[in-house]
Design an enzyme around this catalytic site. Structure first.
Site, PDB file in Angstrom:
ATOM      1  N   GLU A 113     -33.002 121.868  61.791  1.00  0.00           N
ATOM      2  CA  GLU A 113     -33.966 122.940  62.022  1.00  0.00           C
ATOM      3  C   GLU A 113     -33.534 124.149  61.206  1.00  0.00           C
ATOM      4  O   GLU A 113     -32.463 124.143  60.600  1.00  0.00           O
ATOM      5  CB  GLU A 113     -34.062 123.274  63.517  1.00  0.00           C
ATOM      6  N   HIS A 134     -33.429 128.393  70.076  1.00  0.00           N
ATOM      7  CA  HIS A 134     -32.000 128.155  69.896  1.00  0.00           C
ATOM      8  C   HIS A 134     -31.338 129.384  69.267  1.00  0.00           C
ATOM      9  O   HIS A 134     -31.902 129.988  68.361  1.00  0.00           O
ATOM     10  CB  HIS A 134     -31.757 126.964  68.972  1.00  0.00           C
TER      11      HIS A 134
END
Lengths: 299, 389
Positions: A218, A256
């Site tokens: 990511e 995150h």
């Protein structure tokens, strides 16, 4: 074989009594067949948990009494880095830190502490779903039933991912397409963590029971670029991948702690480009990760 | 967490780093007094907003009198600042900083930031300050000085002196700059910062080293041990929906598209936005409801999504692991009863308790006339994009 964990792995849970999920997921791991042998909770030593597992005040006591070689950490963020260091100091071989929200500077210091133990200790996470070798050992919060244990005639994929739910997607899709999984490793969504892509890629490359690899990354950092470089130089097995966050705006933290594009670094485009240049089959849609694996397998 | 420039200057001053005299004002009426109290002929008026691009937007102005300061501040209070970072609607200015200007001999950049690959904090410094450091790093990487801190011991004296030397400082000034850097590194560690930057750090014509503009961000995960920092947070600088979401333990970021997304897991939430765009739509938000979401949290999530007036459709994507599909289905029905779905809703469910969830939704068909089910994420994205066209 598989990597990191197998049916002989003996696991304790640090934070087994807390509200952080330790109690709930200890039962989930037991139900899956993991050898959960006890847990720690400072101040509650000498008691037992709902499953009848012994609870200790310290990892030293837990290790002596149970022979545990792995730990699953659910200790709350303010104390989690200390729990990681404690496990390393007591000779635990594999530390899987599930806790989300550990201060970054705590992890910087803990990682330095762990480095002094060299390759005697391996940290997975924090802020990760854990590690599973289907049919043998589950350490973490992933739903076990979506996985397929290796069986004769089934090809085996090893999965590495920064995201929990995207790992489940990849597992589910590969299961649907007739694959089994050798081991799935959630390396976690934090900026400072234990195992990263490169180390796990090396393990899967060396593992005779892994036929192909999926890596799911990511935005944020440059670990995927480093992984692509490693794949190009050292990995002969087929590799498929996916990168989340093409539409993420710069400077915003996408859930995150580590998922942020900053200073033009960490974009999805840069990662996808590096991975494709290294011969990795990158899916454009998260719904096509399984199909990308099949394509990578065909070469 | 971010703080304003004036707050960052206060923290620097507290750490013993020299900053020019300045006053922050919250209304046009305080401007003249602030100018006078700074007591220098040339001053700078700066809007206190989190977005960059202030200079180009006319929200940083050099002024030579209290009257000029008044004109500049009036403009900033009355107009919304629009820059590349704010979007077309711009942002309102609530506070203005009025600071003494200095005679600049040279501008430097001095900062500390996490180096993820090295798993430690690094000093970033450059003798080419006053411009975006990313631009310098991109165009002239050799002009960037990096010094990794020892992970446990922090910045060592010799390393600070090395940076000062490489920046071209000598003698007394080199000592002064290395001392400043040590204070900056101590501040980074003390408050669990995620970035500290002084840009520019200036050498004045009379030989002083001063911090002119500062930016400090903090590690959100460490705020629990810094109540004093938390107290500096400015709710006015956050989107009201984002504030509301954080109160409900939802990870929500507002974006400028029109297809709302409700997802569990940060990675899957990002990937869901990506797949909406891949199919020609534009995501209205990032939303991770998390694994441990409770029914009330899930209903609040739907309320938040639907209170964004731009939203023309909702995509629900759940891979139930810890999160249970049936709970999300129940929340969808509750939200439907409470607020009503006037826009199309496409639901893709997989994982824990998925059959129960499908049964629940099938039973509530009549209550949710705009609801469609999808086979997988590609199918879901295609359906929601088609339904909102």
């Amino acid at each position: 074989m598989s990597i990191l964990v197998d049916k002989n792995t003996r696991v304790i849970c640090q934070g087994i009594t807390g509200g952080g999920g330790g109690a709930f997921h200890t039962k989930g791991c037991l139900d899956y067949g993991t050898q959960m042998v006890g847990g720690t909770s400072p101040g509650k030593g000498g008691t037992k948990d709902a499953n009848g597992l012994p609870i200790f005040d310290t990892v030293e006591q837990a290790r002596k009494a149970t022979g545990a070689d792995a730990t699953m950490i659910f200790v709350p963020p303010p104390f989690a880095a200390d729990a990681i260091c404690e496990a390393a100091a007591e000779g635990i071989r594999l530390i899987v830190a599930i806790t989300e929200g550990i201060p970054v500077l705590d992890m910087v210091r803990a990682k330095k502490f762990l480095a002094e133990f060299g390759d005697q200790v391996t940290l997975v996470g924090p802020n990760c779903p854990g590690v599973i070798t289907p049919g043998e050992c589950k350490i973490g919060i992933m739903p076990g039933y979506i996985h397929t244990p290796p069986a004769p005639g089934k090809r085996r994929v090893g999965i590495i991912s920064r995201s929990g739910t995207l790992t489940y997607e990849a597992v589910w899709q590969t299961t649907q397409l007739g694959w089994s999984q050798s081991t799935c490793v959630g390396i976690g969504g934090d900026p400072v963590k234990g195992l990263d892509f490169v180390e796990v890629l090396a393990m899967f490359q060396a593992d005779v029971q892994t036929d192909a690899i999926i890596m799911i990354g990511e935005i944020g950092g440059t670990a995927e670029e480093a992984a692509a470089d490693y794949v190009q130089k050292h990995v002969t097995k087929p590799v498929a991948g996916f990168i989340a966050g093409r539409t993420a705006p710069p400077g915003k933290r996408m859930g995150h702690a580590g998922a942020i594009i900053s200073g033009g670094e960490g974009t999805a485009e840069s990662k996808i480009q590096a991975m494709r240049a290294a011969g990795i089959t990158v899916a454009d849609s998260p719904a096509d990760i399984g199909r990308a694996l099949n394509m990578a397998m065909r070469g | 967490m971010k703080i304003h420039e004036y707050q960052a200057r206060e923290l620097l001053a507290k750490a013993g780093i020299a900053v020019p005299p300045a006053r922050v004002v919250e209304s046009a009426a305080e401007v003249a007094a602030a100018f006078d109290s700074n007591a220098v002929p040339l001053q700078v008026v700066k809007a206190q907003v989190f977005a960059g691009g202030r200079g180009k937007a006319g929200f940083v102005k050099l002024v030579k009198s209290a009257a000029e300061a008044q004109v500049a501040a009036d403009f900033m209070f009355k107009n919304r600042m629009v820059s590349v970072q704010t979007g077309p609607e711009g942002i309102a200015v609530k506070k203005v900083l009025i600071a003494a200007a200095v005679d600049i001999a040279h501008e430097y950049y001095m900062g500390l930031v996490l180096d993820r690959a090295k798993a430690t904090v690094s000093v970033i410094a450059s003798a080419e300050g006053g411009v975006e450091i990313e631009t310098v790093a991109h165009q002239r990487p050799e002009a960037i000085i990096r010094e990794a801190l020892h992970p446990a011991l922090g910045l060592q004296g010799f390393a600070a002196r090395r940076v000062a030397g490489r920046l071209g400082f000598t003698g007394r000034q080199a000592s002064e700059v290395s001392q400043l850097l040590l204070k900056l590194a101590a501040l980074y560690a003390q408050y669990d910062c995620s970035i500290v930057e002084i840009n520019p750090l200036v050498l004045t014509k009379d030989g002083k080293v001063l911090a002119i503009d500062a930016k400090i961000n903090f590690d959100d995960s460490a705020l629990f041990r810094h109540p004093d920092i938390l107290a500096m947070a400015d709710p006015a600088e956050h989107d009201p929906l984002e504030l509301r979401a954080s109160k409900a333990n939802l990870n929500y970021i507002k974006l400028d598209g029109d297809i709302a997304c409700l997802v569990n897991g940060a990675g899957l939430a990002m990937a869901t936005m990506d797949v909406v765009q891949l199919n020609g739509g534009k995501p209205a938000n990032f939303l991770d409801v998390g694994g441990g979401v409770k029914p009330e949290g899930a209903v609040e999530a739907f309320r938040i999504l639907l209170s964004d007036s731009k939203v023309r459709g909702v995509l629900v994507n759940i891979f139930g692991g810890i999160a249970r599909c049936d709970l999300i289905a129940e929340a969808l029905i509750s939200a439907g009863r409470e607020v009503g779905f006037k826009v199309p809703v496409v639901v893709r469910l997989e994982g824990t308790n998925v059959q129960a969830a499908r049964d629940i939704l099938a039973g509530a068909r009549s209550e949710l006339p705009t609801l469609q089910s999808a086979m997988d994420l590609n199918d879901a994205a295609r359906k929601i994009v088609a339904a909102t066209r």
